[in-house]
Design a protein around this motif. Structure first.
Motif, mmCIF file in Angstrom:
data_model
loop_
_atom_site.group_PDB
_atom_site.id
_atom_site.type_symbol
_atom_site.label_atom_id
_atom_site.label_comp_id
_atom_site.label_asym_id
_atom_site.label_seq_id
_atom_site.Cartn_x
_atom_site.Cartn_y
_atom_site.Cartn_z
ATOM 1 N N GLY A 223 0.846 -1.190 0.000
ATOM 2 C CA GLY A 223 0.000 0.000 0.000
ATOM 3 C C GLY A 223 0.876 1.233 0.000
ATOM 4 N N SER A 224 0.903 1.939 1.116
ATOM 5 C CA SER A 224 1.770 3.112 1.220
ATOM 6 C C SER A 224 3.239 2.714 1.178
ATOM 7 C CB SER A 224 1.463 3.879 2.514
ATOM 8 O OG SER A 224 0.108 4.301 2.530
ATOM 9 N N ASP A 225 3.548 1.477 1.582
ATOM 10 C CA ASP A 225 4.876 0.895 1.429
ATOM 11 C C ASP A 225 4.709 -0.617 1.370
ATOM 12 O OD1 ASP A 225 4.401 0.079 4.049
ATOM 13 O OD2 ASP A 225 5.734 1.574 4.953
ATOM 14 N N ILE A 226 5.803 -1.370 1.541
ATOM 15 C CA ILE A 226 5.755 -2.840 1.540
ATOM 16 C C ILE A 226 6.230 -3.332 2.894
ATOM 17 C CG2 ILE A 226 6.605 -4.957 0.469
ATOM 18 C CD1 ILE A 226 7.185 -3.290 -2.052
ATOM 19 N N ARG A 227 5.418 -4.205 3.518
ATOM 20 C CA ARG A 227 5.797 -4.785 4.804
ATOM 21 C C ARG A 227 5.563 -6.290 4.748
ATOM 22 N NH1 ARG A 227 3.620 -0.271 9.200
ATOM 23 N NH2 ARG A 227 4.130 1.562 7.894
ATOM 24 N N VAL A 228 6.485 -7.046 5.315
ATOM 25 C CA VAL A 228 6.359 -8.504 5.364
ATOM 26 C C VAL A 228 6.371 -8.940 6.828
ATOM 27 C CG1 VAL A 228 7.342 -10.717 4.680
ATOM 28 C CG2 VAL A 228 7.489 -8.759 3.122
ATOM 29 N N TYR A 229 5.377 -9.758 7.185
ATOM 30 C CA TYR A 229 5.249 -10.251 8.559
ATOM 31 C C TYR A 229 5.420 -11.765 8.564
ATOM 32 C CZ TYR A 229 3.138 -5.672 9.436
ATOM 33 O OH TYR A 229 2.912 -4.324 9.529
ATOM 34 N N ILE A 230 6.000 -12.266 9.644
ATOM 35 C CA ILE A 230 6.096 -13.710 9.812
ATOM 36 C C ILE A 230 4.860 -14.170 10.580
ATOM 37 C CG2 ILE A 230 7.489 -13.474 11.932
ATOM 38 C CD1 ILE A 230 8.874 -16.118 11.067
ATOM 39 N N CYS A 231 4.189 -15.173 10.025
ATOM 40 C CA CYS A 231 2.930 -15.626 10.612
ATOM 41 C C CYS A 231 3.150 -16.245 11.999
ATOM 42 C CB CYS A 231 2.260 -16.629 9.679
ATOM 43 S SG CYS A 231 1.824 -15.921 8.076
ATOM 44 N N LYS A 232 2.065 -16.296 12.762
ATOM 45 C CA LYS A 232 2.015 -16.786 14.150
ATOM 46 C C LYS A 232 2.598 -15.753 15.112
ATOM 47 C CE LYS A 232 1.842 -21.695 12.974
ATOM 48 N NZ LYS A 232 2.431 -23.024 13.182
ATOM 49 N N GLN A 233 3.856 -15.317 14.864
ATOM 50 C CA GLN A 233 4.366 -14.229 15.707
ATOM 51 C C GLN A 233 3.808 -12.885 15.249
ATOM 52 O OE1 GLN A 233 6.263 -16.526 14.211
ATOM 53 N NE2 GLN A 233 7.968 -17.187 15.507
ATOM 54 N N TRP A 234 3.523 -12.777 13.934
ATOM 55 C CA TRP A 234 3.012 -11.546 13.321
ATOM 56 C C TRP A 234 3.925 -10.357 13.590
ATOM 57 C CZ3 TRP A 234 -0.082 -13.338 9.954
ATOM 58 C CH2 TRP A 234 -0.885 -14.446 10.240
ATOM 59 N N SER A 235 5.221 -10.635 13.541
ATOM 60 C CA SER A 235 6.209 -9.569 13.714
ATOM 61 C C SER A 235 6.742 -9.162 12.332
ATOM 62 C CB SER A 235 7.364 -10.039 14.603
ATOM 63 O OG SER A 235 7.954 -11.212 14.070
ATOM 64 N N GLU A 236 7.087 -7.918 12.195
ATOM 65 C CA GLU A 236 7.546 -7.385 10.903
ATOM 66 C C GLU A 236 9.004 -7.770 10.676
ATOM 67 O OE1 GLU A 236 8.553 -2.998 9.264
ATOM 68 O OE2 GLU A 236 6.460 -3.262 9.923
#
Length: 496
Positions: free
Chosen positions: A446-459
């Protein structure tokens, strides 16, 4: 040395010589003297005008008058000449400025004419291509439109035959079995989070779509060959790009409005696209032409998803309906709306098993539907703006949704509740959500690109390389790379 008239003692304008006395005269004066006296003024010998001999000389320069012999007179003469030179220079500068303006205007007119010619040539070419595409299908399309308008009210009841339902059930059984075999193990080839965090931009391509109407609005990767990238643009074109060869394979033209959704078929050289022109088009990549037009809606098509069988398309629209269509025949098998809600649909996505799917609405709702029964089986309220994107995790348990409230919500499909909300920056616009094939990572665009790791949901990743909104994201096999497309007309790739 200048010639001097023997009569006037001045430099003659038209000098001539007398053969009788060998003296130089001003022709005007000697002719008058001969007419009165008939003799040479120097020796009084007979002389006629015919005897005079003209002398050819360059334009004579008269000597200065006696008044120019003093220093003040010379200075005044020089001042007068300087003034004359300055006036002449001023006149020349005015003429030069006028000439420059005329030249600039002429160049502007020429440039404008070239632009008009180029635009007209492009429109003529597009019209010819559209005509070539429509001619062989005109009769068939008109007949299908007639049938659709006549029998659309019955589509929801008789469109899906028992054979089709059985085919969908068999495919779901196979997919569920395969997922259970994989269990919770993560593929060995999958890029680890610590390596993913080191990703950087390795390539950027900005020449896929027209610069006059900038913006890539959607993208997809070919599942069988992730080097092939599919994009849809604001210029109404669908483009197939080879990442490895760094060249365009095909530019597909036919939509009359921007292209907002694209899908690459997993096993065939076929792609799909949807547009606010209310059509869904099926394209042959090898042939570079449109092979099918699905007219399932009466308003903008807002979402597109391909069933796991590869034979059916799910679509959503601002006309408040979702439709289930056969890509081989272009026939709309099912078309359903939630009459109680009466609100436009903004996106649609199949569950990995293919028997249920989700739709987003303009009033911030996420609806889960049973495909076989055509019924709304669950609703997920919680967002406060129109839903812009939804994505199912490959494990089939999680659903990620984004809306115009600057948040991403995670839903547990087993417990039917929201278990995590990722609050983004104020005014963050979520345009794209995608899980990788293993369901380990979630990418937000969207405004940028972010990738999260599932379960922890940390960036684990954050990129701000696009100068416009990011409208499309896709992971390569085992997250070996991440691709993105945006309104800045660029297609970018990130890897180690």
């Amino acid at each position: 040395m200048s010639l001097v008239c023997a009569i006037s003692n001045e430099v003659p304008e038209h000098p001539c010589v007398s053969p009788v006395s060998n003296q130089v005269f001003e022709r005007r004066l000697i002719e008058k003297y001969i007419a009165e006296n008939g003799v040479d003024p120097m020796n009084s010998q007979p002389l006629s005008e015919e005897q005079l001999i003209d002398i050819k000389v360059s334009h004579p320069i008269r000597p200065k008058a006696p008044s120019s012999t003093s220093i003040p007179a010379i200075l005044k003469a020089l001042q007068d000449e300087w003034d004359a030179v300055m006036l002449h220079s001023f006149t020349l500068r005015q003429q030069l400025q006028t000439t420059r303006q005329e030249l600039s205007h002429a160049l502007y007119q020429h440039d404008a004419a070239c632009r008009v010619i180029a635009r007209l040539t492009k429109e003529v070419t597009a019209a010819r291509e559209a005509l070539a595409t429509l001619k062989p299908q005109a009769g068939l399309i008109e007949y299908r439109c007639f049938l659709f308008s006549k029998y659309s009210s019955l589509c929801c009841f008789v469109g899906m035959t028992p054979e089709i339902i059985q085919k969908l059930q068999d495919k779901a059984t196979v997919l569920t079995t395969e997922r259970k075999k994989r269990g919770k193990t993560v593929p060995e080839e999958l890029v680890r989070a610590e390596d993913l965090s080191k990703y950087r931009q390795v390539a950027s391509h900005a020449g896929l779509h027209s610069a006059s109407v900038p913006g890539i609005l959607c993208m997809d990767l070919c599942p069988s060959d992730t080097n092939k990238v599919l994009t849809g643009g604001a210029d109404k074109n669908v483009v197939v790009f080879d990442k490895k060869e760094e060249q365009i394979i095909a530019t597909l033209k036919g939509h009359t409005k921007k292209v907002t959704s694209v899908i690459y078929h997993p096993s065939q050289s076929v792609v799909f696209s949807a547009s606010p022109d209310s059509t869904i088009r099926v394209w042959s990549v090898t042939g570079g032409n449109c092979i099918q037009v699905v007219r399932a809606h009466e308003a903008s098509v807002t979402g597109l998803s391909l069933h796991a069988t590869g034979d059916y398309l799910l679509s959503s629209s601002e006309d408040q309906y979702w439709a289930f269509s056969d890509i081989q025949t272009g026939q709309v098998l099912t078309k359903v709306t939630d009459e109680a809600a009466g609100v436009a649909l903004t996106c649609a996505q199949f569950h990995p098993d293919g028997l249920i799917f989700g739709t987003g609405t303009a009033d911030s709702q996420i609806k889960i539907w049973d495909l076989k029964e055509h019924t709304n089986v669950a609703n997920f309220p919680g967002h406060s703006g129109p839903v812009t994107s939804i994505a199912f995790s490959e494990n089939g348990y999680y659903l990620a949704t984004g809306a115009q409230d600057s948040s991403v919500k995670l839903w547990d499909l087993r417990k039917l509740k929201n278990f995590k909300t990722i609050a983004l920056d104020n005014n963050y616009e979520v345009k794209s959500l995608v899980f990788d094939q293993s369901g380990t990572y979630l990418a937000v665009g969207g405004s940028d690109i972010r990738v999260y790791i599932c379960k922890q949901w940390s960036e684990v990743l954050n990129f701000s390389d696009h100068s416009g909104l990011v409208t499309g994201l896709a992971f390569g096999d085992n997250a070996q790379f991440l691709s993105s497309a945006g309104m800045d007309r660029s297609l970018k790739f990130y890897s180690l």
